[in-house]
Scaffold this motif. Structure first.
Motif, PDB file in Angstrom:
ATOM      1  N   GLY A  91      61.950 111.627  25.285  1.00  0.00           N
ATOM      2  CA  GLY A  91      61.259 111.586  23.951  1.00  0.00           C
ATOM      3  C   GLY A  91      62.722 111.164  23.158  1.00  0.00           C
ATOM      4  N   SER A  92      62.369 111.627  21.780  1.00  0.00           N
ATOM      5  CA  SER A  92      63.386 111.071  20.858  1.00  0.00           C
ATOM      6  C   SER A  92      64.782 111.599  20.783  1.00  0.00           C
ATOM      7  CB  SER A  92      62.684 111.075  19.458  1.00  0.00           C
ATOM      8  OG  SER A  92      61.366 110.325  19.215  1.00  0.00           O
ATOM      9  N   GLU A 115      56.404 109.791  27.300  1.00  0.00           N
ATOM     10  CA  GLU A 115      56.565 110.917  26.583  1.00  0.00           C
ATOM     11  C   GLU A 115      55.280 112.043  26.935  1.00  0.00           C
ATOM     12  OE1 GLU A 115      56.591 109.831  22.368  1.00  0.00           O
ATOM     13  OE2 GLU A 115      58.520 109.109  22.477  1.00  0.00           O
ATOM     14  N   SER A 141      60.476 116.446  20.252  1.00  0.00           N
ATOM     15  CA  SER A 141      59.615 115.315  19.793  1.00  0.00           C
ATOM     16  C   SER A 141      58.292 115.452  20.622  1.00  0.00           C
ATOM     17  CB  SER A 141      60.389 114.117  19.984  1.00  0.00           C
ATOM     18  OG  SER A 141      60.455 113.755  21.230  1.00  0.00           O
ATOM     19  N   THR A 142      58.336 116.039  21.887  1.00  0.00           N
ATOM     20  CA  THR A 142      57.074 116.016  22.596  1.00  0.00           C
ATOM     21  C   THR A 142      56.588 117.283  23.126  1.00  0.00           C
ATOM     22  OG1 THR A 142      58.603 115.437  24.577  1.00  0.00           O
ATOM     23  CG2 THR A 142      57.505 113.496  23.471  1.00  0.00           C
ATOM     24  N   TYR A 329      55.845 113.789  16.117  1.00  0.00           N
ATOM     25  CA  TYR A 329      56.990 112.979  15.859  1.00  0.00           C
ATOM     26  C   TYR A 329      57.030 111.452  16.063  1.00  0.00           C
ATOM     27  CZ  TYR A 329      62.305 112.803  15.791  1.00  0.00           C
ATOM     28  OH  TYR A 329      63.333 112.632  15.502  1.00  0.00           O
ATOM     29  N   LYS A 333      52.938 110.574  14.373  1.00  0.00           N
ATOM     30  CA  LYS A 333      52.770 111.296  13.171  1.00  0.00           C
ATOM     31  C   LYS A 333      51.200 111.426  13.015  1.00  0.00           C
ATOM     32  CE  LYS A 333      54.953 110.991   8.644  1.00  0.00           C
ATOM     33  NZ  LYS A 333      55.172 112.504   8.873  1.00  0.00           N
ATOM     34  N   ARG A 338      52.758 119.505  15.819  1.00  0.00           N
ATOM     35  CA  ARG A 338      53.636 120.251  16.588  1.00  0.00           C
ATOM     36  C   ARG A 338      53.735 121.854  15.975  1.00  0.00           C
ATOM     37  NH1 ARG A 338      58.961 117.835  16.652  1.00  0.00           N
ATOM     38  NH2 ARG A 338      58.426 117.223  14.301  1.00  0.00           N
TER      39      ARG A 338
END
Ligand SMILES: *Cc1c(COP(=O)(O)O)cnc(C)c1O
Length: 359
Positions: A91-92, A115, A141-142, A329, A333, A338
């Motif tokens: 993830g990010s 992800e 992020s995930t 994320y 988006k 989340r």
């Protein structure tokens, strides 16, 4: 005005005692005291004691302050890697940790999975030359978490490498065994519910030895925030620079509040709220749990796919009832939401949330 519940995964809703502690801090001039005064040293020591109790930090680990977790990525790589680092990326945030190593000129290797997925321990292959293994315990992020058992397995498989754990959106939830890694860091605007602008870096004596070794070799390991500089200051309960004194104070107070409540009670409540939320997401006609493998489902950041592809709509509806949800994320988006499940969020808040989601 009716109450707004921030279920965003950072910055998040303030811990419910923070307003009181800020008022006290202003009354007692915390932001104006010298960081070379005994008052500050006592404050640092208090925060250290409370964090050690809350997170079960053993005495061979040191606690120092940075400006953020983003800074911790850079400090960890600079101080603990000569040439090679290994990164588990899903993830990010874990990707940025890897990117920093590349940018700092290291020979960084990554093992990347899709992800929403975690790692199958058997397919992790860390080559001997890697000095540091980087794990993101909770990929914010995930909503994928790295099981603590797997951390222990990684440690026993690779006893010679240092292991770094990014625990930003998890602490104090996981019951970490500090024997399973060498360094751990987090920032305070997530689970601790504090204003942003403070990072906490915890490392053991193996890390100290490594940083000193790199320095002796003539490597540039940083200036005022090089590990040895942070440590020699911390031994006097001081910091190299004028630090975020207010946040160091608030962190000590909130950790003390959490200790009074006990970490175990926080874990129980977090589990209850997570079970409730995952159950209701699975029942919801327009939602689907993103992380399929239960073992990898984060308890503190819960991610759902919005099947209609219109996350905005759902978020706007929740907002009418006072719930500010986190958006997906990056590229997710519009298609995901989340939900932060942090210690400040009560069981009642989550019981109300799942009712609103079902409307
Ligand atoms: C938020 C976050 C960071 C970055 O924290 P900052 O305080 O913004 O530097 C790093 N790692 C993870 C897993 C995070 O959730």
């Amino acid at each position: 005005m009716s109450k707004t519940y921030f279920l965003t995964p950072g910055p998040a809703e303030l811990y419910f005692t923070v307003e009181h502690h800020i008022k006290e801090a202003l009354k007692t001039h915390v932001p104006s005291i010298s960081h070379r005064s005994q008052t500050f040293r006592d404050m640092f020591a208090h925060t250290d004691t409370q964090l050690r109790q809350l997170l079960n930090v053993p005495s061979n680990f040191h606690i120092v302050f940075l400006s953020s977790a983003t800074e911790a990525w850079e400090r960890v790589i600079q101080n603990l890697v000569h040439t090679h680092s290994y990164h588990l990326v899903n993830g990010s945030f874990s990707r940025k940790f890897y990117d920093f190593a590349v940018e700092l000129g290291k020979n960084a290797q990554k093992y990347e999975v899709e992800e929403g997925e975690g790692f199958d321990l058997d397919s992790i292959e860390v080559a001997h030359e890697n000095e540091l293994i980087c794990v993101t315990q909770n990929e914010t992020s995930t909503g994928v978490s790295f099981p603590l058992d797997d951390l222990a397995a990684l440690r026993s498989r690779y006893p010679d490498a240092l292991i770094a754990v990014d625990a930003v959106s998890a602490v104090p939830y996981p019951e970490f065994d500090f024997n399973t890694f060498d360094t751990l860091f987090f920032s305070v605007q997530k689970c601790f519910g504090l204003p942003a602008g403070l990072g906490v870096w915890i490392f053991n004596d193996r890390c100290v030895a490594k940083a000193n070794e790199l320095k002796a070799k003539g490597l540039h390991i940083g200036t005022y925030h090089a590990l040895p500089a942070l440590l020699s200051n911390a031994k006097k309960w001081e910091t190299p620079e004028t630090p975020n004194v207010l946040n160091i104070y608030l962190l000590g107070k909130v950790a003390e509040d959490m200790n009074r409540r006990t970490a175990q009670a926080i874990r129980h409540e977090t589990n209850y709220k997570a079970v409730l939320t995952y159950y209701h997401i699975a029942q919801h006609p327009d939602l689907e749990v993103f992380v399929k493998n239960e073992k990898h489902q984060s308890k503190t950041v819960i991610v759902a796919n919005v099947l209609s592809g219109n996350a905005k709509n759902l978020m706007n509806k929740a907002k009418e009832y006072g719930f500010v949800l986190g958006a997906g994320y990056g590229k997710n988006k519009d298609s995901q939401i989340r939900i932060a499940n942090f210690p400040t969020h009560s069981k009642e808040t989550f019981e109300k949330l799942v009712e609103v989601l079902a409307l």
